[in-house]
Design a protein around this motif. Structure first.
Motif, mmCIF file in Angstrom:
data_model
loop_
_atom_site.group_PDB
_atom_site.id
_atom_site.type_symbol
_atom_site.label_atom_id
_atom_site.label_comp_id
_atom_site.label_asym_id
_atom_site.label_seq_id
_atom_site.Cartn_x
_atom_site.Cartn_y
_atom_site.Cartn_z
ATOM 1 N N CYS A 1 0.843 -1.200 0.000
ATOM 2 C CA CYS A 1 0.000 0.000 0.000
ATOM 3 C C CYS A 1 0.877 1.248 0.000
ATOM 4 C CB CYS A 1 -0.929 0.000 1.205
ATOM 5 S SG CYS A 1 -2.125 -1.359 1.213
ATOM 6 N N ASP A 2 0.699 2.092 -1.009
ATOM 7 C CA ASP A 2 1.575 3.256 -1.168
ATOM 8 C C ASP A 2 0.868 4.471 -1.754
ATOM 9 O OD1 ASP A 2 1.111 2.352 -3.726
ATOM 10 O OD2 ASP A 2 3.213 1.961 -4.226
ATOM 11 N N ASN A 3 -0.441 4.386 -1.926
ATOM 12 C CA ASN A 3 -1.163 5.467 -2.580
ATOM 13 C C ASN A 3 -2.511 5.687 -1.904
ATOM 14 O OD1 ASN A 3 -1.666 7.432 -4.621
ATOM 15 N ND2 ASN A 3 -2.908 5.964 -5.734
ATOM 16 N N PRO A 4 -2.761 6.913 -1.386
ATOM 17 C CA PRO A 4 -1.882 8.079 -1.352
ATOM 18 C C PRO A 4 -0.657 7.834 -0.460
ATOM 19 C CG PRO A 4 -3.830 8.458 -0.011
ATOM 20 C CD PRO A 4 -4.068 7.170 -0.723
ATOM 21 N N PRO A 5 0.415 8.606 -0.675
ATOM 22 C CA PRO A 5 1.683 8.331 0.010
ATOM 23 C C PRO A 5 1.585 8.266 1.532
ATOM 24 C CG PRO A 5 2.034 9.861 -1.791
ATOM 25 C CD PRO A 5 0.553 9.699 -1.671
ATOM 26 N N TRP A 6 0.663 9.009 2.124
ATOM 27 C CA TRP A 6 0.611 9.046 3.583
ATOM 28 C C TRP A 6 0.283 7.694 4.201
ATOM 29 C CZ3 TRP A 6 -3.507 7.457 6.389
ATOM 30 C CH2 TRP A 6 -4.763 7.457 5.788
ATOM 31 N N VAL A 7 -0.328 6.762 3.441
ATOM 32 C CA VAL A 7 -0.686 5.469 4.036
ATOM 33 C C VAL A 7 0.549 4.669 4.423
ATOM 34 C CG1 VAL A 7 -2.874 5.371 2.769
ATOM 35 C CG2 VAL A 7 -0.854 4.213 1.840
ATOM 36 N N ARG A 8 1.717 5.041 3.897
ATOM 37 C CA ARG A 8 2.944 4.343 4.277
ATOM 38 C C ARG A 8 3.257 4.526 5.762
ATOM 39 N NH1 ARG A 8 5.394 6.770 -0.692
ATOM 40 N NH2 ARG A 8 5.420 5.167 -2.316
ATOM 41 N N ARG A 9 2.655 5.529 6.381
ATOM 42 C CA ARG A 9 2.883 5.752 7.810
ATOM 43 C C ARG A 9 2.141 4.737 8.672
ATOM 44 N NH1 ARG A 9 1.642 11.308 6.377
ATOM 45 N NH2 ARG A 9 -0.261 11.186 7.634
ATOM 46 N N LEU A 10 1.183 4.036 8.109
ATOM 47 C CA LEU A 10 0.414 3.037 8.857
ATOM 48 C C LEU A 10 1.243 1.775 9.063
ATOM 49 C CD1 LEU A 10 -2.984 3.386 6.941
ATOM 50 C CD2 LEU A 10 -2.470 4.253 9.231
ATOM 51 N N PRO A 11 0.951 1.015 10.097
ATOM 52 C CA PRO A 11 1.691 -0.235 10.322
ATOM 53 C C PRO A 11 1.506 -1.215 9.158
ATOM 54 C CG PRO A 11 0.371 0.359 12.254
ATOM 55 C CD PRO A 11 -0.049 1.278 11.150
ATOM 56 N N ALA A 12 2.615 -1.802 8.702
ATOM 57 C CA ALA A 12 2.560 -2.787 7.626
ATOM 58 C C ALA A 12 2.263 -4.162 8.225
ATOM 59 C CB ALA A 12 3.874 -2.816 6.861
ATOM 60 N N CYS A 13 1.166 -4.761 7.804
ATOM 61 C CA CYS A 13 0.696 -6.027 8.375
ATOM 62 C C CYS A 13 1.070 -7.237 7.530
ATOM 63 C CB CYS A 13 -0.825 -5.978 8.562
ATOM 64 S SG CYS A 13 -1.371 -4.662 9.687
ATOM 65 N N SER A 14 1.874 -7.042 6.505
ATOM 66 C CA SER A 14 2.301 -8.150 5.660
ATOM 67 C C SER A 14 3.664 -7.840 5.068
ATOM 68 C CB SER A 14 1.289 -8.409 4.536
ATOM 69 O OG SER A 14 1.243 -7.303 3.640
ATOM 70 N N GLU A 15 4.301 -8.856 4.506
ATOM 71 C CA GLU A 15 5.561 -8.692 3.784
ATOM 72 C C GLU A 15 5.750 -9.893 2.871
ATOM 73 O OE1 GLU A 15 9.302 -9.648 5.997
ATOM 74 O OE2 GLU A 15 7.957 -9.491 7.738
ATOM 75 N N PRO A 16 6.575 -9.758 1.830
ATOM 76 C CA PRO A 16 6.810 -10.907 0.943
ATOM 77 C C PRO A 16 7.494 -12.032 1.709
ATOM 78 C CG PRO A 16 7.578 -8.852 -0.050
ATOM 79 C CD PRO A 16 7.282 -8.555 1.378
ATOM 80 N N ALA A 17 7.213 -13.256 1.320
ATOM 81 C CA ALA A 17 7.809 -14.417 1.990
ATOM 82 C C ALA A 17 9.141 -14.811 1.375
ATOM 83 C CB ALA A 17 6.840 -15.597 1.947
ATOM 84 N N PHE A 18 9.566 -14.117 0.312
ATOM 85 C CA PHE A 18 10.849 -14.432 -0.312
ATOM 86 C C PHE A 18 11.431 -13.164 -0.923
ATOM 87 C CE2 PHE A 18 7.550 -15.061 -3.435
ATOM 88 C CZ PHE A 18 8.065 -14.539 -4.613
ATOM 89 N N GLU A 19 12.682 -13.237 -1.295
ATOM 90 C CA GLU A 19 13.420 -12.086 -1.813
ATOM 91 C C GLU A 19 12.915 -11.681 -3.194
ATOM 92 O OE1 GLU A 19 15.292 -8.990 -2.105
ATOM 93 O OE2 GLU A 19 15.851 -10.138 -0.302
ATOM 94 N N LEU A 20 12.652 -10.372 -3.378
ATOM 95 C CA LEU A 20 12.117 -9.877 -4.645
ATOM 96 C C LEU A 20 13.139 -9.090 -5.462
ATOM 97 C CD1 LEU A 20 8.575 -8.658 -3.524
ATOM 98 C CD2 LEU A 20 9.192 -10.817 -4.617
ATOM 99 N N SER A 21 14.362 -8.964 -4.971
ATOM 100 C CA SER A 21 15.365 -8.179 -5.692
ATOM 101 C C SER A 21 16.116 -9.020 -6.722
ATOM 102 C CB SER A 21 16.359 -7.552 -4.710
ATOM 103 O OG SER A 21 17.058 -8.561 -4.000
#
Length: 320
Positions: free
Chosen positions: A30-50
């Motif tokens: 979640c990144d739009n609108p930008p201010w939502v990035r201030r909210l706690p992130a409740c998920s993350e990828p389970a593997f490397e995406l780079s």
């Protein structure tokens, strides 16, 4: 009402309904609108995406086959946030958190309601907006918001309809090649283009790269799912490995375009109308409000010609 949105497009919808104060948690995307990035992130990828696009695809396929999760859900955090509503999606088990992911994590709590959106078309996206609005008790705002977006799409169709209709292929992955399905062909049609290699309302599927060669579209738009513009540009090297690549008419004529597939082309939220506007700008030079070339998309000039934007070469070597 307290809402945790585990879907980037749902966060956009909640905010567009002027109910952003209800959001108490978000997904890592979640990144739009930008201010939502201030909210706690409740998920993350389970593997490397780079890693490379082919490595991402291989790991996704391996995890799906093994029944392993693609996302880590922070269940303790969600329970701590005590939401009344958790929003996920059921359209694609790859692109974002699903109800199964939440159930498997044990994040569900008594009294916690869930809404799972599923959209394979523009109309499906509008239905999702209305579903969110109704759950938030904002039915009339939802109707007004959908009508506003319909007007924007009609304006794109009217402005683009004055021009000749070119053939178009939109890629949402490069290795392997995926031609964009779902609402993608509809947006091409709205922008007065003829979509090749995919049908509206159907899931995107991997195709043989040679099918792209055979289609030989006048315009080729590369907007990989989950990639911003800078990350998408790195995949040009992958496509250039095909021996027939330089012979494609879109490549020869300078109608090869890379675009932000994360915020626009592959997101079923409030950027859908702007995606159609971007397509109209790419295909016909029609602009709405302000030009987006160099910001959300870039044209790649044929070999031997200077790039349209002076910083194109720099953008192509930005690390993932």
């Amino acid at each position: 009402m307290r809402v945790v949105s585990l879907l980037a497009s749902a966060s956009e919808i909640v905010c567009a309904l002027e109910a952003g104060e209800m959001l108490v948690g978000r997904s890592h995307e979640c990144d739009n609108p930008p201010w939502v990035r201030r909210l706690p992130a409740c998920s993350e990828p389970a593997f490397e995406l780079s890693v490379s696009s082919s490595e991402i695809d291989a790991e996704v396929r391996r995890r799906l086959h093994a029944g392993e999760p693609l996302y880590i859900i922070h269940s303790d955090l969600i329970r701590e946030l005590a939401p009344d509503l958790v929003i996920t999606q059921a359209h694609c088990e790859v692109c974002a958190v699903t109800p199964r992911d939440v159930e498997r994590s044990g994040a569900c709590a008594i009294g916690m309601d869930q809404l799972s959106l599923s959209a394979s078309s523009v109309e499906g996206i509008f239905e999702g907006i209305q579903q969110v609005a109704e759950r938030l008790g904002l039915r009339e705002r939802g109707r007004a918001l959908v009508e506003r977006e319909r007007r924007r799409l009609r304006a794109v169709s009217e402005q683009s309809g004055r021009f000749q209709r070119p053939t178009v292929v939109v890629l949402e992955w490069t290795d392997p090649v995926f031609a964009m399905g779902n609402w993608g062909p509809e947006l091409v049609e709205i922008a007065n283009g003829e979509s090749l290699l995919s049908r509206k309302g159907e899931h995107s599927v991997a195709i043989a790269a040679e099918q792209l060669r055979a289609a030989d579209p006048e315009y080729l738009i590369v907007a990989p799912c989950g990639f911003n513009l800078q990350r998408a540009l790195l995949d040009l090297a992958i496509l250039e490995r095909h021996p027939w690549w330089s012979g494609l008419q879109a490549v020869r004529s300078g109608n090869l375009v890379f675009a932000d597939g994360n915020l626009f082309f592959n997101r079923s939220g409030m950027t859908i109308s702007q995606t159609a506007e971007i397509m109209a700008e790419i295909l016909h030079g029609v602009t709405f409000a302000a030009r987006t070339e160099g910001i959300h998309w870039r044209r790649v000039q044929p070999m031997g010609q200077a790039p349209t934007s002076p910083d194109l070469r720099a953008a192509m070597v930005v690390p993932a």
